[in-house]
Design an enzyme around this catalytic site. Structure first.
Site, PDB file in Angstrom:
ATOM      1  N   LYS A   1      36.134   8.990 -27.855  1.00  0.00           N
ATOM      2  CA  LYS A   1      37.197   8.492 -26.975  1.00  0.00           C
ATOM      3  C   LYS A   1      37.005   7.001 -26.706  1.00  0.00           C
ATOM      4  CE  LYS A   1      38.990   9.386 -22.295  1.00  0.00           C
ATOM      5  NZ  LYS A   1      38.754  10.144 -21.058  1.00  0.00           N
TER       6      LYS A   1
ATOM      7  N   GLU B   1      33.888  10.928 -23.672  1.00  0.00           N
ATOM      8  CA  GLU B   1      34.296  12.198 -23.055  1.00  0.00           C
ATOM      9  C   GLU B   1      34.984  13.146 -24.029  1.00  0.00           C
ATOM     10  OE1 GLU B   1      36.366  11.304 -19.418  1.00  0.00           O
ATOM     11  OE2 GLU B   1      34.513  10.676 -18.442  1.00  0.00           O
TER      12      GLU B   1
ATOM     13  N   TRP C   1      31.531   5.236 -12.713  1.00  0.00           N
ATOM     14  CA  TRP C   1      30.619   4.223 -13.265  1.00  0.00           C
ATOM     15  C   TRP C   1      31.387   2.949 -13.606  1.00  0.00           C
ATOM     16  CZ3 TRP C   1      29.358   3.650 -19.030  1.00  0.00           C
ATOM     17  CH2 TRP C   1      30.452   4.016 -19.824  1.00  0.00           C
ATOM     18  N   ASP C   2      32.711   3.032 -13.607  1.00  0.00           N
ATOM     19  CA  ASP C   2      33.553   1.858 -13.849  1.00  0.00           C
ATOM     20  C   ASP C   2      33.095   0.690 -12.978  1.00  0.00           C
ATOM     21  OD1 ASP C   2      34.817   4.328 -14.457  1.00  0.00           O
ATOM     22  OD2 ASP C   2      36.791   3.406 -14.514  1.00  0.00           O
TER      23      ASP C   2
HETATM   24  C1  BGC Z   1      36.913   7.551 -18.907  1.00  0.00           C
HETATM   25  C2  BGC Z   1      35.705   7.363 -18.023  1.00  0.00           C
HETATM   26  C3  BGC Z   1      36.108   6.610 -16.775  1.00  0.00           C
HETATM   27  C4  BGC Z   1      37.266   7.293 -16.087  1.00  0.00           C
HETATM   28  C5  BGC Z   1      37.797   6.502 -14.906  1.00  0.00           C
HETATM   29  C6  BGC Z   1      38.007   8.244 -18.121  1.00  0.00           C
HETATM   30  O1  BGC Z   1      39.150   8.359 -18.905  1.00  0.00           O
HETATM   31  O2  BGC Z   1      36.590   8.331 -20.037  1.00  0.00           O
HETATM   32  O3  BGC Z   1      34.697   6.661 -18.714  1.00  0.00           O
HETATM   33  O4  BGC Z   1      35.032   6.500 -15.921  1.00  0.00           O
HETATM   34  O5  BGC Z   1      38.335   7.451 -16.994  1.00  0.00           O
HETATM   35  O6  BGC Z   1      38.295   5.272 -15.316  1.00  0.00           O
END
Ligand code: BGC
Length: 785
Positions: A615, A502, A359-360
């Site tokens: 987080k 997360e 989703w980034d």
């Molecule tokens: C983050 C996610 C992100 C992913 C990739 C993870 O550490 O919690 O939101 O999409 O990294 O950057």
């Protein structure tokens, strides 16, 4: 050792364009390999040094060349044969900066030209002293070409120099070898060729390289010994250099792969085409030589910066450098013309996250492209359309309808590629299961959200008719089948998910997920209701394909009953059902830690799940994305409450907090969050970027500047520009495209001026005043404090 990165190296026309690594420390190779990564969207070349070191990561990736090494692994971007290697011996002693005496060292990346330059004054363990200079660029003018150059000048006397340089196919992705041995050849004693094929996806990579030599500015004929070994091809040369003479070796390389757009429809003779194209490119490039090729590249960068540079006049020059650093990386990580590839969470700069898209892209990076290069934004969203196959598959496999997007995506038909296991659990000693691929589901709504934002910003009807509506409708259909009826509470819920935070797994009713799912369904409902009047033909077409009335019935059945968590008496919206009942501990030691994720040293995931610790931005992200749903008081209370509980252990956190803080009037915090967003990769922490840069953080830096301090926001159908600069900045100026019209916004501490450089009049809000700006005209307002 003090700070290694120097931000003030650039002077004159290069002021605030150069990042310098001013000292060498072999323990910190990863940082500059990543942040000095070079590329052009087609490929990324990590800035590994020419000579080899233990702990280095020598990576070259071409977008979209995914391969799966083993049934038990997920598909990843394979590390292509390396062309950056040059091994130098000085009177029999191998040049390496961690032996002998390093009298001077400087390595710098020039963001304006894309050139990486390393200057070394080295004395070998047996007393030979020499100057070496290494130059490298990855061309943005011809996207297949990498130019490099080594210059050697003996200082202490005549020297025997020998050099080995070639194409090294022995590289792996941390041990996984993605390629078959392949074909190796040297043509006309000059042009090296290595053709390899990935073991599972059958993608061919053709690498060509050539070497040319000069002594004291004149072409030199040097005897070369060709070497062909297992997965390896090189030239060896030996010569005696006189004291103070200058020897130069130019190494020009080029890369083609069967995933290049040009070969999309060619299935026969692909190897011949790759060989011919590679040889033709390398022959021409060899004739032109480093300087001419570099000039083409430099001109192409100049063209880019003329249009896209953002100017920040700040007390601290770092701010200007940081936004250019972000713009540089955003552009080298994105293949702008190919809707079969997405953007990796580490761009093309490292093995982290295996080249997968999250989703980034939609929430952190897409706004940049949507507001500056809408064509590229469209390509990125078309990639999601092409991924609908995998999204539908994932929905079906999980017992749902419509399109459930993979949490991690790779090639268009790979489907879900999230690995199943991750880092060690400190308590059990086992690998921690990664659940995101199963239960982090908000991405489907994030993509729908981004499609709609793109549409509002561009009015690209053709895109919506062919792709956009279908994405929104299919994802909404998924949500309508995903919600669960709670008979006791008489409401629909979304249970057992991971929200953006997360650190919380298996939660019920994550507010972000529920609100975004609701938004997604509402969009689809309105689209289906309005389409028969606006475009009956299209309605008919989509109805035949998707059974729109059925989808609408499903959405109607659930949408009003979907539980949307509201603020309690204290004004706090629960991040999920039980968040507010969890234990609240003092997070100061973790918040102040130099590296992220230190909470894992003390607790495992199960324990973290039971604490009020987040987080990254989760509820705060909701307040930003759907900001017109919440009043200022609610935003303030929740921002303060959740920020205290957020460790910012993801690079996706600080930029959102910066924007919210600025909106809410916490000006100093906003600026601090901006600075620490910039520091994620560019800062002095030499361990922050080992596995690659953080691509979402690059989008985040842009968002802090433009959406945060620049105050740019889409509200409903309109563009709002309500800037508030930090006191550390006197003025900024940035480009912005609205509905096809390029504009430039200039903001000082006193006023804001918007210049419409497009062909049509634009109608926007500056603060709360609707303002019409004719083509070629400017409009402005005083800053509201
Ligand atoms: C983050 C996610 C992100 C992913 C990739 C993870 O550490 O919690 O939101 O999409 O990294 O950057």
């Amino acid at each position: 050792m003090g700070n290694i990165l120097n931000y003030t190296k650039g002077q004159g026309e290069f002021k605030n364009w150069i990042i310098e690594e001013s000292d060498f420390d072999y323990q910190h190779l990863g940082k500059c390999e990543s942040i000095f990564c070079q590329g052009n969207g087609y490929m990324g070349v990590r800035a590994a040094l020419e000579e080899k070191y233990v702990g280095e990561k020598r990576n070259m990736f071409v977008a979209g060349t995914f391969n799966k090494f083993d049934e038990a692994e997920v598909t990843e971007l394979p590390n292509l044969p390396d062309i950056t290697n040059v091994i130098i011996y000085v009177s029999g002693i191998r040049f390496r900066m961690d032996s002998g005496v390093l009298h001077a060292y400087s390595r710098s990346l020039n963001l304006k030209t894309g050139e990486l330059i390393r200057k070394v004054d080295w004395e070998s363990p047996n007393g030979d002293r020499l100057e070496l200079c290494f130059n490298r660029f990855v061309s943005v003018a011809n996207r297949h070409i990498i130019g490099s150059k080594v210059t050697i000048k003996p200082l202490s006397g005549d020297m025997n120099i020998s050099i080995e340089s070639g194409i090294d196919g022995q590289v792996t992705n941390t041990g996984s070898q993605h390629f078959h041995e392949g074909e190796k050849r040297i043509y006309d004693a000059t042009y090296m060729e290595m053709i390899s094929k990935t073991i599972q996806s059958g993608v061919y990579a053709a690498i060509h390289a050539s070497h040319a030599f000069e002594i004291d500015g004149k072409k030199a004929k040097v005897d070369l010994l060709p070497v062909i070994e297992r997965r390896f091809l090189s030239n060896k040369l030996q010569l005696t250099l006189k004291k103070d003479s200058v020897f130069t070796m130019e190494k020009i390389s080029c890369v083609h792969t069967s995933r290049d757009l040009k070969y999309e429809s060619i299935s026969d003779d692909i190897v011949d085409s790759l060989k011919n194209d590679g040889l033709e490119t390398i022959r021409k490039a060899y004739e032109l030589g480093y300087d001419a090729l570099f000039k083409e590249n430099k001109d192409a960068w100049a063209h880019f910066w003329r249009e896209h540079d953002i100017k920040i006049n700040a007390i601290n020059d770092y701010d200007q450098l940081a936004i250019r650093f972000a713009l540089y990386h955003l552009n080298i990580m994105t293949k702008q013309d190919d809707n079969r590839v997405g953007i990796g969470a580490k761009g093309l700069s490292g093995e982290g996250y295996k080249g997968h898209s999250f989703w980034d892209t939609e929430i952190f990076i897409l706004p940049y492209f949507m507001f500056t290069q809408p064509k590229t934004a469209r390509t990125l969203l078309e990639y999601r359309f092409r991924n609908l196959y995998g999204a539908r598959l994932k929905a079906r496999e999980n017992g749902f309808k419509g399109a459930m997007y993979p949490w991690e995506s790779a090639w268009i038909d790979d489907g879900e590629v999230t690995p199943k296991l991750g880092a060690a659990d400190v308590v059990t000693g086992e690998a921690t299961p990664i659940l995101t691929g199963l239960i982090e589901q908000h991405i489907s709504a994030d993509i729908a959200y981004a499609v709609w934002e793109y549409y509002i910003a561009t009015r690209d009807q053709e895109f919506m008719d062919n792709y956009g509506y279908e994405i929104i409708i299919q994802t909404a259909y998924f949500w309508s089948s995903r919600v669960e009826w709670n008979e006791t509470l008489k409401r629909y819920e979304i249970n057992d998910v991971i929200g953006p935070d997360e650190y919380k797994e298996h939660v019920n009713n994550n507010a972000y997920t529920n609100y975004l799912a609701h938004y997604n369904m509402k969009l689809a409902k309105e689209i289906i209701e309005e389409m028969p009047n606006i475009n009956p033909e299209l309605y008919k077409k989509l109805d035949q394909k998707l059974h729109l009335s059925n989808i609408k019935d499903e959405i109607d059945r659930v949408i009003d009953g979907l539980y949307l968590p509201k603020p309690g008496e204290d004004g706090i919206i629960p991040q999920h059902d039980t968040y507010l009942k969890l234990k609240h501990i003092d997070l100061t030691p973790y918040k102040n830690a130099e590296v992220v994720g230190t909470i894992y040293n003390d607790y495992n995931m199960e324990q973290i799940n039971e604490m009020q610790v987040s987080k990254q931005a989760d509820l705060v992200m909701l307040l930003y994305l759907l900001d017109d749903l919440f009043d200022k008081e609610t935003k303030k209370k929740n921002y303060l409450f959740y920020e205290e509980r957020t460790l910012h252990d993801s690079s996706l956190s600080k930029s959102t907090h910066c924007i919210l803080a600025n909106d809410l009037g916490y000006r100093d915090s906003a600026y601090e969050f901006f600075r620490s967003s910039c520091d994620i990769d560019l800062g002095q922490n030499m361990k922050s970027s080992d596995m690659g840069i953080h691509s979402a953080a690059m989008g985040g830096i842009w968002q802090c500047v433009v959406m945060g301090f620049g105050g740019v926001r889409i509200v409903g159908d309109d563009l709002y520009i309500s800037p508030r600069l930090p006191k550390e900045w006197s003025d900024i100026s940035f480009p912005l495209v609205w509905r096809g019209n390029p504009m430039r916004v200039t903001v000082s501490q006193d006023d804001v001026v918007v210049e419409n450089m497009g062909k049509d009049a634009v109608s926007i809000f500056i603060y709360d005043t609707k303002t019409s700006i004719l083509a070629g005209q400017k409009a402005g307002a005083e800053i509201k404090r």
